[in-house]
Design a protein around this motif. Structure first.
Motif, PDB file in Angstrom:
ATOM      1  N   LYS A 190       0.843  -1.188   0.000  1.00 27.65           N
ATOM      2  CA  LYS A 190       0.000   0.000   0.000  1.00 27.65           C
ATOM      3  C   LYS A 190       0.879   1.238   0.000  1.00 27.65           C
ATOM      4  N   LYS A 191       0.399   2.263  -0.667  1.00 25.92           N
ATOM      5  CA  LYS A 191       1.115   3.531  -0.590  1.00 25.92           C
ATOM      6  C   LYS A 191       0.733   4.166   0.741  1.00 25.92           C
ATOM      7  N   LEU A 192       1.755   4.515   1.528  1.00 28.10           N
ATOM      8  CA  LEU A 192       1.462   5.061   2.852  1.00 28.10           C
ATOM      9  C   LEU A 192       0.760   6.401   2.735  1.00 28.10           C
ATOM     10  N   THR A 193      -0.164   6.645   3.642  1.00 33.56           N
ATOM     11  CA  THR A 193      -0.742   7.981   3.711  1.00 33.56           C
ATOM     12  C   THR A 193       0.266   8.893   4.412  1.00 33.56           C
ATOM     13  N   ALA A 194       0.025  10.190   4.297  1.00 32.50           N
ATOM     14  CA  ALA A 194       0.950  11.139   4.926  1.00 32.50           C
ATOM     15  C   ALA A 194       1.014  10.902   6.432  1.00 32.50           C
ATOM     16  N   ALA A 195      -0.146  10.619   7.023  1.00 37.35           N
ATOM     17  CA  ALA A 195      -0.172  10.408   8.472  1.00 37.35           C
ATOM     18  C   ALA A 195       0.641   9.173   8.850  1.00 37.35           C
ATOM     19  N   GLN A 196       0.529   8.120   8.041  1.00 37.41           N
ATOM     20  CA  GLN A 196       1.294   6.907   8.334  1.00 37.41           C
ATOM     21  C   GLN A 196       2.795   7.164   8.188  1.00 37.41           C
ATOM     22  N   ALA A 197       3.161   7.844   7.095  1.00 34.11           N
ATOM     23  CA  ALA A 197       4.582   8.128   6.868  1.00 34.11           C
ATOM     24  C   ALA A 197       5.152   8.982   7.998  1.00 34.11           C
ATOM     25  N   GLY A 215      -4.093   5.551  17.733  1.00 38.73           N
ATOM     26  CA  GLY A 215      -4.751   5.845  16.459  1.00 38.73           C
ATOM     27  C   GLY A 215      -6.155   5.301  16.463  1.00 38.73           C
ATOM     28  N   VAL A 216      -7.108   6.110  16.018  1.00 32.95           N
ATOM     29  CA  VAL A 216      -8.509   5.678  16.037  1.00 32.95           C
ATOM     30  C   VAL A 216      -8.664   4.384  15.235  1.00 32.95           C
ATOM     31  N   THR A 217      -9.755   3.665  15.466  1.00 34.08           N
ATOM     32  CA  THR A 217      -9.967   2.402  14.752  1.00 34.08           C
ATOM     33  C   THR A 217     -10.028   2.672  13.253  1.00 34.08           C
ATOM     34  N   GLY A 218      -9.296   1.879  12.494  1.00 32.29           N
ATOM     35  CA  GLY A 218      -9.294   2.053  11.041  1.00 32.29           C
ATOM     36  C   GLY A 218      -8.328   3.127  10.567  1.00 32.29           C
ATOM     37  N   SER A 219      -7.397   3.552  11.432  1.00 32.60           N
ATOM     38  CA  SER A 219      -6.455   4.593  11.026  1.00 32.60           C
ATOM     39  C   SER A 219      -5.227   4.016  10.338  1.00 32.60           C
ATOM     40  N   GLY A 220      -5.181   2.685  10.215  1.00 30.14           N
ATOM     41  CA  GLY A 220      -4.073   2.081   9.467  1.00 30.14           C
ATOM     42  C   GLY A 220      -2.844   1.809  10.310  1.00 30.14           C
ATOM     43  N   LYS A 221      -3.056   1.388  11.542  1.00 31.96           N
ATOM     44  CA  LYS A 221      -1.922   1.104  12.419  1.00 31.96           C
ATOM     45  C   LYS A 221      -1.129  -0.109  11.930  1.00 31.96           C
ATOM     46  N   THR A 222      -1.858  -1.111  11.414  1.00 32.23           N
ATOM     47  CA  THR A 222      -1.182  -2.336  10.983  1.00 32.23           C
ATOM     48  C   THR A 222      -0.087  -2.034   9.958  1.00 32.23           C
ATOM     49  N   GLU A 223      -0.422  -1.177   9.003  1.00 31.61           N
ATOM     50  CA  GLU A 223       0.532  -0.834   7.955  1.00 31.61           C
ATOM     51  C   GLU A 223       1.785  -0.174   8.555  1.00 31.61           C
ATOM     52  N   ARG A 371      -9.441   8.188  10.266  1.00 28.57           N
ATOM     53  CA  ARG A 371      -9.401   6.916   9.565  1.00 28.57           C
ATOM     54  C   ARG A 371      -8.721   7.100   8.210  1.00 28.57           C
ATOM     55  N   ILE A 372      -8.282   5.972   7.641  1.00 28.84           N
ATOM     56  CA  ILE A 372      -7.688   5.997   6.297  1.00 28.84           C
ATOM     57  C   ILE A 372      -8.688   6.641   5.334  1.00 28.84           C
ATOM     58  N   ASN A 373      -8.183   7.468   4.446  1.00 27.76           N
ATOM     59  CA  ASN A 373      -9.009   8.178   3.459  1.00 27.76           C
ATOM     60  C   ASN A 373     -10.082   9.055   4.101  1.00 27.76           C
ATOM     61  N   GLY A 580     -18.540   0.388   9.309  1.00 25.92           N
ATOM     62  CA  GLY A 580     -18.260   1.427   8.310  1.00 25.92           C
ATOM     63  C   GLY A 580     -16.797   1.599   7.983  1.00 25.92           C
ATOM     64  N   ARG A 581     -16.055   0.491   7.827  1.00 25.89           N
ATOM     65  CA  ARG A 581     -14.622   0.617   7.561  1.00 25.89           C
ATOM     66  C   ARG A 581     -14.322   0.801   6.075  1.00 25.89           C
ATOM     67  N   ALA A 582     -15.279   0.463   5.205  1.00 23.18           N
ATOM     68  CA  ALA A 582     -15.012   0.630   3.768  1.00 23.18           C
ATOM     69  C   ALA A 582     -15.848   1.791   3.210  1.00 23.18           C
TER      70      ALA A 582
HETATM   71  P1  ADP Z   1      -6.373  -0.075  12.593  1.00 23.07           P
HETATM   72  O1  ADP Z   1      -5.479  -1.209  12.975  1.00 23.07           O
HETATM   73  O2  ADP Z   1      -5.787   1.261  12.908  1.00 23.07           O
HETATM   74  O3  ADP Z   1      -7.768  -0.228  13.121  1.00 23.07           O
HETATM   75  P2  ADP Z   1      -6.092  -1.098   9.934  1.00 23.07           P
HETATM   76  O4  ADP Z   1      -4.619  -1.233   9.983  1.00 23.07           O
HETATM   77  O5  ADP Z   1      -6.919  -2.318  10.062  1.00 23.07           O
HETATM   78  O6  ADP Z   1      -6.537  -0.030  11.018  1.00 23.07           O
HETATM   79  O7  ADP Z   1      -6.468  -0.327   8.592  1.00 23.07           O
HETATM   80  C1  ADP Z   1      -7.798  -0.011   8.274  1.00 23.07           C
HETATM   81  C2  ADP Z   1      -8.051  -0.258   6.800  1.00 23.07           C
HETATM   82  O8  ADP Z   1      -7.333   0.668   5.992  1.00 23.07           O
HETATM   83  C3  ADP Z   1      -7.633  -1.625   6.331  1.00 23.07           C
HETATM   84  O9  ADP Z   1      -8.626  -2.124   5.476  1.00 23.07           O
HETATM   85  C4  ADP Z   1      -6.348  -1.380   5.577  1.00 23.07           C
HETATM   86  O10 ADP Z   1      -6.162  -2.327   4.561  1.00 23.07           O
HETATM   87  C5  ADP Z   1      -6.566   0.003   5.003  1.00 23.07           C
HETATM   88  N1  ADP Z   1      -5.312   0.748   4.809  1.00 23.07           N
HETATM   89  C6  ADP Z   1      -4.339   0.918   5.718  1.00 23.07           C
HETATM   90  N2  ADP Z   1      -3.343   1.690   5.226  1.00 23.07           N
HETATM   91  C7  ADP Z   1      -3.712   2.040   3.970  1.00 23.07           C
HETATM   92  C8  ADP Z   1      -3.107   2.846   2.943  1.00 23.07           C
HETATM   93  N3  ADP Z   1      -1.944   3.444   3.136  1.00 23.07           N
HETATM   94  N4  ADP Z   1      -3.796   2.961   1.776  1.00 23.07           N
HETATM   95  C9  ADP Z   1      -4.979   2.357   1.608  1.00 23.07           C
HETATM   96  N5  ADP Z   1      -5.596   1.595   2.526  1.00 23.07           N
HETATM   97  C10 ADP Z   1      -4.983   1.432   3.700  1.00 23.07           C
END
Ligand code: ADP
Ligand code: ZN
Length: 723
Positions: A190-197, A215-223, A371-373, A580-582
């Motif tokens: 995935k391309k990192l968002t600015a917040a992730q980078a 980070g709020v739920t769905g903020s992309g912590k895993t990445e 959240r992401i996006n 509402g994650r998508a």
């Molecule tokens: P958290 O652990 O913070 O709750 P996740 O890591 O599960 O959040 O990420 C939430 C969603 O956003 C996931 O579906 C993930 O695939 C997506 N996601 C994370 N980083 C990016 C990114 N840089 N670009 C697009 N989608 C992303």
């Protein structure tokens, strides 16, 4: 040469180092068998030297050496030492933490396969040796072939004859039993968002050891975690990735596998003994570099660690509630200090202790508020159940939740219904005399399970026949009260006959892949509604879920425990975070009998800092942690009198301590534990609240001194479960 050995004897009070003579090439960290008190027992070599503190003729030799490569990495010794003294765990028990239990009894060994090849020796065959000739011909155009498979084709007699003649040679090789066989697939980066980078740069550049990623739920912590791990691996380092309960996170695992392939190893209690052993050795031998697992993976046999990640750091499963009792985060800190590496604690709802440390500047704080996006967090609608009852709705589902369910199903999306009680009905009461069905082994009421049509004890697992009449008064008006997940699922089925409903709780998940099957089914949209206990709250990412219903949001508010507000806030936030994650907007219906409660108000607005500020004021005013330390010395025994005797001794010793340090104690008392008996053991406690940690060692001393085989006494610090 002489080896210093710690013997691995269960329940042993022997916490001494014993000396044995040993082969010259024995290395520190190996496991051995040694003679001990007329038996042969296992032990850990914690050092080897030229000299011995006894006359050499009195020293016995090591009986057997297990490993060529020492099983224990050098770090284990200092870490075990610190765990022993910090949590008062015997040395052997703390060393044991570093080995999968399967390894200890020596029952599981490496798996080998034999492969055969033609040696080049010219074969001469007797007339009737057709099979041998055929087998040799078969091998002639192959690099190698598996021995067993060849035997199946041509017969073991023929193959063995070829081996004996030297026509065919055999090689024995270790094979890995891969627990995720076939699960590997590639995933686009995935391309990192600015917040992730920014978060990653921030962590990279900070000089602090501990980082709190809020980070709020769905903020992309895993990445973020994955990127940090990848960077460390590139630098030639290793990493540990901890999750609360590994079987609940198949998505996370497949992401890690897709990214790191064979470099990731999984330490998981659900694996077979052989798989666990192999994954563990892959880490120890350096083949795998990333250990993934629940709390015990903090003891992974890695050297040169670059990062330790603790996901959902607030989760209570990180504190071990059974012996040996330890705090995973404290152990992770010790390892991070030893390896001079980063420790990253991540959560949407950090524990107040961790957040306070971040505010105090002890931890580096990184905050992700979106959240992401920029997807909005789901709207939380409060349903006041008092009004529902007034309107004559006595069901577990409010009008608002039913409406939302209806429109979610119509739109083809999915819903999650959360309630933290399994079974059908929580209590069974006689309406005539008030009799409550209770367990014989435990002081708790029984839960009715409709599927097996029986009463079950959730503490010891005992099953009882269902009641048709009250055993006390013979009355026939037996009432089943308190909705559990089975009943919620059944009621939903009645409300929405066409909906496909699945349930996830301790009763539906069994075996190695139990959770996985249910989660996969739901992810594949083979079901519309998932009903479950808190195991559905943890980190799942189901894109089609747009509605979450929380049936009893305030139940945990009424636990008599200083953390109940914090836990309620965490639970609501985590469960809501599944919605509402998508693409489609998410909603949450939160049912409660006390909508004015401040915890709920903060939760509804996703206001963590507001909650935190308020909670700290309450804790300060009432003198609860982190402004004090709660200690409980538990005393448990099958014999009630022994327990009471021990309780008295423990209490008087603590009272003496209090008289010597009156300023340290805020509170001290002895009492029955709230649950008086569990698994036939009577439970008593000395409960105290202290101003500082300074007397902690003395308190452990009291427990250790009074603990015996028949009556355990042990300390719990700030217990998250006071039952
Ligand atoms: P958290 O652990 O913070 O709750 P996740 O890591 O599960 O959040 O990420 C939430 C969603 O956003 C996931 O579906 C993930 O695939 C997506 N996601 C994370 N980083 C990016 C990114 N840089 N670009 C697009 N989608 C992303
Ligand atoms: Zn029981």
């Amino acid at each position: 040469m002489f080896a210093q050995v710690i013997v691995d004897v269960a329940h042993s009070q022997v916490d001494k180092i014993f000396e044995y003579s040993c082969p010259d090439d024995l290395r520190t960290g190996c496991r051995v068998k040694v003679p001990f008190g007329g038996r042969i027992v296992e032990g850990f070599v914690i050092g080897v030297s030229q000299n011995c503190s006894f006359p050499p003729e009195r020293v016995k030799p090591v009986a057997e050496v297990f490993d060529e490569l020492p099983a224990l990495v050098p770090e284990c010794f200092s870490l075990a030492e610190r765990i022993s003294s910090r949590f008062r765990v015997p040395k052997a028990a703390s060393l044991r933490l570093f080995l999968p239990s399967e390894m200890r009894r020596g029952t599981v060994r490496e798996a080998f396969k034999k492969y055969v090849t033609l040696s080049g020796v010219q074969a001469t065959f007797q007339k009737n040796a057709n099979k041998q000739r055929e087998a040799a011909e078969f091998l002639s155009d192959k690099d190698e072939y598996e021995y067993i498979a060849l035997c199946e084709k041509f017969g073991a007699g023929a193959v063995n004859a070829l081996i004996k003649k030297g026509v065919v040679c055999v090689e024995k090789r270790r094979v890995n039993r891969n627990p995720l066989g076939g699960a590997e697939r590639s995933e686009e980066l995935k391309k990192l968002t600015a917040a992730q980078a920014d978060a990653i740069e921030n962590i990279e550049n900070s000089q602090k050891t501990v980082h709190l990623l809020h980070g709020v739920t769905g903020s992309g912590k895993t990445e973020i975690y994955l990127n940090i791990i990848a960077r460390e691996i590139e630098k030639g380092k290793t990493a540990i990735f901890l999750v609360p309960e590994i079987s609940l996170t198949p998505q996370m695992l497949s992401q890690l596998r897709a990214r790191f392939k064979g470099e990731a190893a999984i330490l998981h209690s659900g694996l077979s003994a052989g798989e666990k052993f192999d994954e563990w050795w892959r880490l120890r031998s350096g083949e795998a570099k990333i250990a993934i697992g629940a709390r015990s993976a903090v003891f992974a046999p890695l050297e040169n660690i670059g990062a330790i990640i603790v996901d959902e750091e607030h989760d209570s499963s990180y504190v071990s509630e059974t012996a040996p009792r330890y705090s995973t985060i404290e152990v992770a800190k010790l390892r991070a200090e030893y390896n001079n590496c980063k420790l990253i604690l991540g959560s949407a709802t950090p524990s107040v202790e961790s957040y306070q440390s971040a505010i105090d500047g002890k931890f580096n704080l990184i905050t992700l508020t979106e959240r992401i996006n920029k997807k909005p967090l789901p709207e939380i609608i409060i349903a006041d159940m008092r009004k529902e009852v007034k309107r004559g709705n006595n069901s577990a589902f409010s009008a608002a939740l039913r409406e939302e369910l209806d429109s979610t199903l119509k739109s083809g999306n999915q819903a999650i219904i959360f309630l933290n009680r399994r079974g059908y009905a929580q209590t069974v009461i006689c309406r005539d005399c008030g009799y409550v069905a209770k367990c014989e082994n435990c002081d708790v009421s029984l839960t009715y399970h409709s599927e097996e049509n029986c009463l079950k004890c959730h503490y010891c697992g005992a099953k009882y026949r269902m009641l048709t009449a009250c055993p006390d008064c013979g009355g026939k008006r037996v009432h089943y009260g308190g909705t559990g997940t089975q009943r919620a699922a059944a009621d939903l089925k009645a409300l929405f006959p066409r909906a496909r409903i699945i349930r996830m709780d301790n009763d539906t998940v069994s075996g190695k892949d139990g959770h996985y099957g249910i989660l996969r089914q739901f992810a594949a949209k083979e079901a519309d509604i998932l009903v479950g206990t808190q195991m559905i709250a943890k980190g799942h990412d189901f894109p089609a879920v747009t509605l979450v219903g929380i049936l009893d949001a305030d139940m945990s508010l009424h636990f008599s425990d200083y953390r109940s507000g914090e836990r309620t806030f965490q639970l609501i936030t985590q469960v809501s975070g599944r919605s509402g994650r998508a693409d489609d907007k998410g909603k949450v219906v939160l049912q409660t009998y006390c909508p004015e409660n401040y915890i709920l108000r903060y939760a509804v607005n996703y206001d963590y800092t507001g909650f935190f500020g308020n909670e700290m004021q309450v804790r300060k005013a009432t003198g609860f942690p982190p402004f004090s330390l709660i200690c409980r010395i538990m005393v448990t025994s099958e014999n009630a009198e022994t327990a009471v005797e021990t309780l008295k001794k423990v209490y008087f010793a603590t009272e003496e301590l209090r008289q010597a340090h009156p300023d340290e104690f805020i509170f001290l008392n002895r009492m029955h534990s709230p649950i008086k008996k569990i698994q036939k053991k009577y439970r008593y406690q000395v409960l105290m609240r202290l101003n500082t940690y300074s007397l902690l060692e003395k308190i452990y001393d009291i427990a250790v001194k009074n603990s015996s085989q028949n009556c355990l006494a042990y300390v719990e610090e700030n217990p998250s479960n006071l039952s």
